[in-house]
Write an enzyme that holds these catalytic residues in place. Structure first.
Site, PDB file in Angstrom:
ATOM      1  N   ASP A 185       0.862  -1.188   0.000  1.00  8.44           N
ATOM      2  CA  ASP A 185       0.000   0.000   0.000  1.00  8.44           C
ATOM      3  C   ASP A 185       0.896   1.235   0.000  1.00  8.44           C
ATOM      4  OD1 ASP A 185      -1.641   2.115   0.663  1.00  8.44           O
ATOM      5  OD2 ASP A 185      -2.583   1.095   2.363  1.00  8.44           O
ATOM      6  N   ILE A 186       0.782   2.046  -1.018  1.00 10.30           N
ATOM      7  CA  ILE A 186       1.696   3.183  -1.182  1.00 10.30           C
ATOM      8  C   ILE A 186       1.524   4.235  -0.069  1.00 10.30           C
ATOM      9  CG2 ILE A 186       0.306   4.692  -2.695  1.00 10.30           C
ATOM     10  CD1 ILE A 186       2.912   4.908  -4.460  1.00 10.30           C
ATOM     11  N   SER A 196      -2.676   4.601 -14.228  1.00  8.58           N
ATOM     12  CA  SER A 196      -3.661   4.364 -15.306  1.00  8.58           C
ATOM     13  C   SER A 196      -4.117   2.922 -15.490  1.00  8.58           C
ATOM     14  CB  SER A 196      -3.156   4.887 -16.670  1.00  8.58           C
ATOM     15  OG  SER A 196      -3.243   6.290 -16.751  1.00  8.58           O
ATOM     16  N   ASN A 228      -6.859  12.416 -10.956  1.00  7.51           N
ATOM     17  CA  ASN A 228      -7.612  12.843 -12.147  1.00  7.51           C
ATOM     18  C   ASN A 228      -7.359  14.335 -12.333  1.00  7.51           C
ATOM     19  OD1 ASN A 228      -9.689  14.370 -10.639  1.00  7.51           O
ATOM     20  ND2 ASN A 228     -10.246  12.333  -9.896  1.00  7.51           N
ATOM     21  N   GLY A 249      -5.733   0.988 -13.367  1.00  5.00           N
ATOM     22  CA  GLY A 249      -6.923   0.634 -12.599  1.00  5.00           C
ATOM     23  C   GLY A 249      -8.162   1.090 -13.341  1.00  5.00           C
ATOM     24  N   VAL A 250      -8.840   2.061 -12.768  1.00  4.36           N
ATOM     25  CA  VAL A 250     -10.069   2.617 -13.348  1.00  4.36           C
ATOM     26  C   VAL A 250      -9.848   3.131 -14.779  1.00  4.36           C
ATOM     27  CG1 VAL A 250     -11.762   4.488 -13.058  1.00  4.36           C
ATOM     28  CG2 VAL A 250     -10.940   3.252 -11.074  1.00  4.36           C
ATOM     29  N   TYR A 251      -8.646   3.586 -15.096  1.00  2.43           N
ATOM     30  CA  TYR A 251      -8.380   4.149 -16.422  1.00  2.43           C
ATOM     31  C   TYR A 251      -8.044   3.096 -17.490  1.00  2.43           C
ATOM     32  CZ  TYR A 251      -8.634   9.035 -14.821  1.00  2.43           C
ATOM     33  OH  TYR A 251      -9.059  10.265 -14.345  1.00  2.43           O
ATOM     34  N   VAL A 254      -6.214   4.466  -5.736  1.00  8.30           N
ATOM     35  CA  VAL A 254      -5.063   4.919  -4.962  1.00  8.30           C
ATOM     36  C   VAL A 254      -5.236   6.386  -4.544  1.00  8.30           C
ATOM     37  CG1 VAL A 254      -3.594   5.513  -6.965  1.00  8.30           C
ATOM     38  CG2 VAL A 254      -2.546   4.789  -4.832  1.00  8.30           C
ATOM     39  N   ASP A 255      -5.897   7.162  -5.376  1.00  9.36           N
ATOM     40  CA  ASP A 255      -6.169   8.572  -5.087  1.00  9.36           C
ATOM     41  C   ASP A 255      -6.987   8.692  -3.794  1.00  9.36           C
ATOM     42  OD1 ASP A 255      -6.399  11.311  -5.415  1.00  9.36           O
ATOM     43  OD2 ASP A 255      -7.689  11.214  -7.195  1.00  9.36           O
TER      44      ASP A 255
HETATM   45  N1  AR6 Z   1      -1.263   1.583  -3.044  1.00  7.15           N
HETATM   46  C1  AR6 Z   1      -0.735   1.244  -4.231  1.00  7.15           C
HETATM   47  N2  AR6 Z   1      -1.482   1.005  -5.329  1.00  7.15           N
HETATM   48  C2  AR6 Z   1      -2.824   1.092  -5.202  1.00  7.15           C
HETATM   49  C3  AR6 Z   1      -3.474   1.454  -4.005  1.00  7.15           C
HETATM   50  C4  AR6 Z   1      -2.631   1.702  -2.880  1.00  7.15           C
HETATM   51  N3  AR6 Z   1      -3.136   2.057  -1.706  1.00  7.15           N
HETATM   52  N4  AR6 Z   1      -4.814   1.456  -4.232  1.00  7.15           N
HETATM   53  C5  AR6 Z   1      -5.004   1.102  -5.525  1.00  7.15           C
HETATM   54  N5  AR6 Z   1      -3.803   0.884  -6.112  1.00  7.15           N
HETATM   55  P1  AR6 Z   1      -6.362   3.526  -9.923  1.00  7.15           P
HETATM   56  P2  AR6 Z   1      -5.945   4.979 -12.457  1.00  7.15           P
HETATM   57  C6  AR6 Z   1      -3.490   0.470  -7.494  1.00  7.15           C
HETATM   58  O1  AR6 Z   1      -7.711   3.093 -10.373  1.00  7.15           O
HETATM   59  O2  AR6 Z   1      -6.194   3.772 -13.267  1.00  7.15           O
HETATM   60  C7  AR6 Z   1      -9.175   7.529  -9.266  1.00  7.15           C
HETATM   61  O3  AR6 Z   1     -10.529   7.592  -8.969  1.00  7.15           O
HETATM   62  C8  AR6 Z   1      -4.580  -0.189  -8.303  1.00  7.15           C
HETATM   63  O4  AR6 Z   1      -4.750  -1.554  -7.917  1.00  7.15           O
HETATM   64  O5  AR6 Z   1      -6.201   3.992  -8.523  1.00  7.15           O
HETATM   65  O6  AR6 Z   1      -4.792   5.863 -12.822  1.00  7.15           O
HETATM   66  C9  AR6 Z   1      -8.600   8.879  -9.694  1.00  7.15           C
HETATM   67  O7  AR6 Z   1      -9.220   9.958  -9.026  1.00  7.15           O
HETATM   68  C10 AR6 Z   1      -3.983  -0.051  -9.715  1.00  7.15           C
HETATM   69  O8  AR6 Z   1      -2.999  -1.085  -9.914  1.00  7.15           O
HETATM   70  O9  AR6 Z   1      -5.774   4.714 -10.874  1.00  7.15           O
HETATM   71  C11 AR6 Z   1      -8.865   8.882 -11.158  1.00  7.15           C
HETATM   72  O10 AR6 Z   1     -10.191   9.315 -11.428  1.00  7.15           O
HETATM   73  C12 AR6 Z   1      -3.273   1.289  -9.637  1.00  7.15           C
HETATM   74  O11 AR6 Z   1      -3.150   1.615  -8.248  1.00  7.15           O
HETATM   75  C13 AR6 Z   1      -8.721   7.443 -11.560  1.00  7.15           C
HETATM   76  O12 AR6 Z   1      -8.992   6.679 -10.386  1.00  7.15           O
HETATM   77  C14 AR6 Z   1      -3.985   2.438 -10.352  1.00  7.15           C
HETATM   78  O13 AR6 Z   1      -5.379   2.289 -10.193  1.00  7.15           O
HETATM   79  C15 AR6 Z   1      -7.308   7.136 -12.007  1.00  7.15           C
HETATM   80  O14 AR6 Z   1      -7.274   5.836 -12.512  1.00  7.15           O
END
Ligand code: AR6
Length: 172
Positions: A10-11, A117, A24, A119-121, A33-34
């Site tokens: 967990d970062i 990018s 975003n 995850g959700v992206y 993660v945000d």
């Molecule tokens: N520590 C490390 N990595 C994590 C953590 C954590 N605590 N939580 C999730 N991840 P994402 P994106 C990983 O969706 O695709 C947000 O709503 C996760 O498993 O967080 O860039 C923003 O506000 C994945 O491998 O980011 C934007 O709207 C990675 O982090 C949007 O999501 C990225 O997943 C950005 O989407």
């Protein structure tokens, strides 16, 4: 010595000079993660983010880390995957590069990244991982302050993809 390290975790728990947030363009928080970073840092992070007037995709802005162990948070909106013909690769490279440049400016020696990018992206992990590893490696060759970059992977699949990308790079 390999300057890129991979960890599963967990970062928000990582004690480094700066962690990068996959944000975003509003910079006002979200899920993934945000959301985790904002929850762990506390409300002062959002208050500082409100003063930044957002951030363009591929660019980066820095704030303090507040209640996080990390001194700084570098916020970068990565690209939303739209099939691959909308400059997604270039924008993802920019996110890593601009974050690293800011880290250098703020004299950060150790920087931690999540997998931006993927995850959700929905940026495909098998393309994002080698791209990220390559841009970080290129940057580290000429970096003056940044000494180590930690990729903090949240799940096994992500860690496997970055492990693979790093081993390919070491073999080439
Ligand atoms: N520590 C490390 N990595 C994590 C953590 C954590 N605590 N939580 C999730 N991840 P994402 P994106 C990983 O969706 O695709 C947000 O709503 C996760 O498993 O967080 O860039 C923003 O506000 C994945 O491998 O980011 C934007 O709207 C990675 O982090 C949007 O999501 C990225 O997943 C950005 O989407």
């Amino acid at each position: 010595m390999n300057k890129i390290t991979l960890t599963l975790g967990d970062i928000t728990q990582v004690n480094v000079d700066a962690i990068v947030n996959a944000a975003n363009t509003s910079l006002l928080g979200g899920g993934g993660v945000d959301g985790a970073i904002h929850r762990a840092a506390g409300p002062q992070l959002l208050a500082e983010c409100r003063t930044l007037n957002g951030c363009r995709t591929g660019e980066a802005k820095i704030t303090k880390g507040y209640r996080l162990p990390a001194k700084y948070v570098i916020h970068t909106p990565g690209p939303i995957w739209q099939g691959g013909n909308h400059h997604e690769r270039e924008l993802l490279r920019n996110s890593y590069m601009n974050s690293l440049k800011l880290a250098e400016t703020y004299r950060c020696q150790i920087v931690a990244f999540p997998s931006i990018s993927t995850g959700v992206y929905h940026f495909p992990l098998d393309q994002a991982a080698p791209l990220a590893i390559r841009v970080i490696q290129d940057f580290l060759r000429s970096a003056k302050v940044v000494e180590q970059v930690q990729m903090v992977c949240f799940d096994d699949g992500t860690k496997r993809a970055y492990d693979h990308a790093l081993s390919e790079l070491n073999e080439s």
